[in-house]
Design an enzyme around this catalytic site. Structure first.
Site, PDB file in Angstrom:
ATOM      1  N   HIS A 265       0.828  -1.344  -0.118  1.00 20.60           N
ATOM      2  CA  HIS A 265      -0.052   0.224  -0.291  1.00 20.60           C
ATOM      3  C   HIS A 265       0.815   1.195   0.003  1.00 20.60           C
ATOM      4  CE1 HIS A 265      -3.063  -2.689   2.300  1.00 20.60           C
ATOM      5  NE2 HIS A 265      -3.699  -2.426   1.249  1.00 20.60           N
TER       6      HIS A 265
ATOM      7  N   SER B 142      -2.850  -7.740   2.819  1.00 24.63           N
ATOM      8  CA  SER B 142      -3.019  -7.774   4.248  1.00 24.63           C
ATOM      9  C   SER B 142      -3.647  -9.105   5.000  1.00 24.63           C
ATOM     10  CB  SER B 142      -4.218  -6.675   4.606  1.00 24.63           C
ATOM     11  OG  SER B 142      -3.665  -5.381   4.146  1.00 24.63           O
TER      12      SER B 142
ATOM     13  N   LYS C 169     -14.865  -7.816   5.199  1.00 24.83           N
ATOM     14  CA  LYS C 169     -13.772  -8.041   5.566  1.00 24.83           C
ATOM     15  C   LYS C 169     -13.887  -8.709   7.006  1.00 24.83           C
ATOM     16  CE  LYS C 169     -10.859  -7.005   1.693  1.00 24.83           C
ATOM     17  NZ  LYS C 169      -9.547  -6.453   1.328  1.00 24.83           N
TER      18      LYS C 169
ATOM     19  N   ARG D 291      -2.379  -5.763  -8.545  1.00 20.12           N
ATOM     20  CA  ARG D 291      -1.492  -7.004  -8.291  1.00 20.12           C
ATOM     21  C   ARG D 291      -1.908  -7.935  -9.710  1.00 20.12           C
ATOM     22  NH1 ARG D 291      -3.170  -7.892  -2.446  1.00 20.12           N
ATOM     23  NH2 ARG D 291      -4.837  -6.985  -3.299  1.00 20.12           N
TER      24      ARG D 291
END
Ligand code: ADP
Length: 164
Positions: A17, A128, A41, A90
């Site tokens: 990030h 993460s 999440k 990504r």
């Protein structure tokens, strides 16, 4: 004045990030990191903790601010008078999801454009969630996050495993 919003969960912020923020800070006059208050999440850190960890990580970047937000990202961006949304891409993980979200956001806010910055090679496989998994298993995360984040994550993981 060009203003960009970089929205995300940041649970917690990683070097991947940070790499995106540092690059965005060179492209725009102001970059506002928007930290989602709610997320579907499973979160390890509270909103306040996530904001504090991000703030400490970007303290050296004069044109970067950090704000929590709830509701639609496009509404937050409008409120902040941003012209651009930033996302990190990504190689395998992000493209379809980002494309879908970008098309929906374009319908909701045609004036707001999306800029995707390609993740740097060394962070392509850093997320993460993977980071939290490695921390839970007591792996070495020191090259993946700033020092204060590694410390906060270690404390959190110890607390969670004591509760179980
Ligand atoms: P979200 O829940 O919105 O996906 P994240 O905190 O997981 O929030 O990610 C925020 C943004 O940062 C997303 O655009 C995501 O693709 C990007 N990102 C996450 N990890 C990396 C990384 N390792 N390198 C570059 N960008 C990343």
């Amino acid at each position: 004045m060009t203003v960009a919003v970089y929205p995300g969960t940041f649970d917690p912020i990683t070097n991947g990030h940070l790499d995106i923020v540092q690059r965005a800070a060179k492209l725009f006059d102001r970059v506002i990191i928007g930290v989602y208050k709610q997320s579907n999440k499973h979160l390890v850190f509270t909103t306040e903790e996530r904001v504090a960890l991000v703030r400490q990580a970007v303290g050296n970047l004069a044109n970067v601010e950090v704000k929590p937000f709830s509701g639609l990202t496009v509404d937050f961006a409008r409120k902040e008078k941003a012209q651009v949304l930033i996302r990190g891409l990504r190689m395998n993980a992000d493209f379809e999801k980002e494309f879908e979200m970008a098309l929906m956001n374009r319908k909701l806010a045609p004036d707001l454009d999306l800029l995707c910055l390609m993740a740097s090679q060394e962070y392509q496989f850093l997320s993460s969630s993977l980071l939290k998994e490695v921390a839970r298993l007591k792996g070495n995360i020191s090259s993946l996050v700033p020092k204060h984040v590694a410390e906060a994550l270690k404390k959190k993981v110890i607390r969670v495993s004591e509760e179980i």
